[in-house]
Write an enzyme that holds these catalytic residues in place. Structure first.
Site, PDB file in Angstrom:
ATOM      1  N   TYR A  37      -0.965  -0.937  10.371  1.00  0.00           N
ATOM      2  CA  TYR A  37      -1.194  -1.299   8.973  1.00  0.00           C
ATOM      3  C   TYR A  37      -0.010  -0.857   8.103  1.00  0.00           C
ATOM      4  CZ  TYR A  37      -3.422  -1.203   4.339  1.00  0.00           C
ATOM      5  OH  TYR A  37      -3.728  -1.371   3.006  1.00  0.00           O
ATOM      6  N   SER A  40       0.863  -1.184   0.000  1.00  0.00           N
ATOM      7  CA  SER A  40       0.000   0.000   0.000  1.00  0.00           C
ATOM      8  C   SER A  40       0.895   1.228   0.000  1.00  0.00           C
ATOM      9  CB  SER A  40      -0.882   0.001   1.260  1.00  0.00           C
ATOM     10  OG  SER A  40      -1.447   1.273   1.498  1.00  0.00           O
TER      11      SER A  40
END
Length: 253
Positions: free
Chosen positions: A161, A148
């Protein structure tokens, strides 16, 4: 005949937004699919939406342990004829706020387990299913992992995350060196893509995020799917160990 004819592609998180678009893209090129997802209802709906048929198999699992990963690939089956798998596209993961509270350490634990550890476990479980003879013929297997842009920018409110997705990049680099030339290993780093996973972030910070994207819009799942197909296809035969950013220019890589 499409470029994935006779090849089976495994997609974890296969019933999610990007997973579904990836499934459509691979099916359009005649791949057979094994979709793995933790949500049984979504898996059923995915098969219906994809038109069913013998080309789409499913396996309901949260792939939370090495044994569960191995079972998913063994029970899901390989391509008819040689029992081998061509590609693993690992999209499964969780995306939840991190309160930076020691009393809620389970947020960190889940982020690492469901975004990084399962990627390692799935990659290891995939290796026995690789067709080594195909690699000798110039058709190496592929692993594509989902990182990401959070690994580069640091996601606000998503420290755990972001750390997990940074780990995916390191894992990609290491596996690409260890598994070459039989397996090409790459990653994708999507930006703000319109899926169920990003609905909350867009609602909370949409205008601010949009102002940072040179293309002036959010990405679509199909635009990520196209890159996934590229990384699993013959046009990417000299690419390994890379993380391709798909963010409309947000990070100006």
């Amino acid at each position: 005949m499409g470029e994935f004819a006779g090849k089976r592609v495994v997609i974890t998180g296969g019933a999610g937004g990007i997973g579904m678009e990836a499934a459509r893209a691979f099916l359009a090129q005649d791949a057979s699919l094994l979709l793995i997802d933790a949500n049984a209802d979504r898996l059923h709906d995915a098969v219906v939406r994809l038109g069913g048929g013998a080309q789409v198999a499913t396996w309901h699992s949260s792939i939370a342990t090495p044994a569960a990963c191995a079972e998913a690939l063994a029970q899901g089956g390989g391509t008819p004829g040689n029992g081998k798998l061509h590609a693993l596209v690992h999209l499964a993961g969780v995306f939840e706020p991190d309160p930076l509270d020691p009393a809620e350490h389970d947020v960190w634990d889940r982020a690492i387990a469901a975004n990084l550890t399962n990627a390692y476990d799935m990659a290891i479980a995939f290796l026995p299913h690789v067709d080594r003879a195909a690699a000798v013929r110039g058709q190496p297997a592929r692993i594509v992992l989902a990182s990401s842009i959070a690994y580069r920018r640091g996601g606000i409110g998503r420290a755990a995350y972001s750390a997990a997705k940074g780990g995916i990049v390191g894992l990609t680099r290491a596996l690409s060196r260890e598994l070459a030339p039989q397996v090409l290993v790459n990653a994708v780093a999507p930006g703000i893509i319109r899926t169920g996973m990003t609905t909350g972030v867009i609602a909370e910070r949409g205008e601010a995020l949009l102002s940072q994207i040179p293309l002036g819009r959010y990405g679509e799942a199909a635009e990520v799917a196209g890159v996934l197909c590229f990384l699993c296809g013959p046009a990417s035969s000299y690419i390994t160990g890379q993380t391709l950013t798909i963010d409309g220019g947000m990070t100006n890589a």
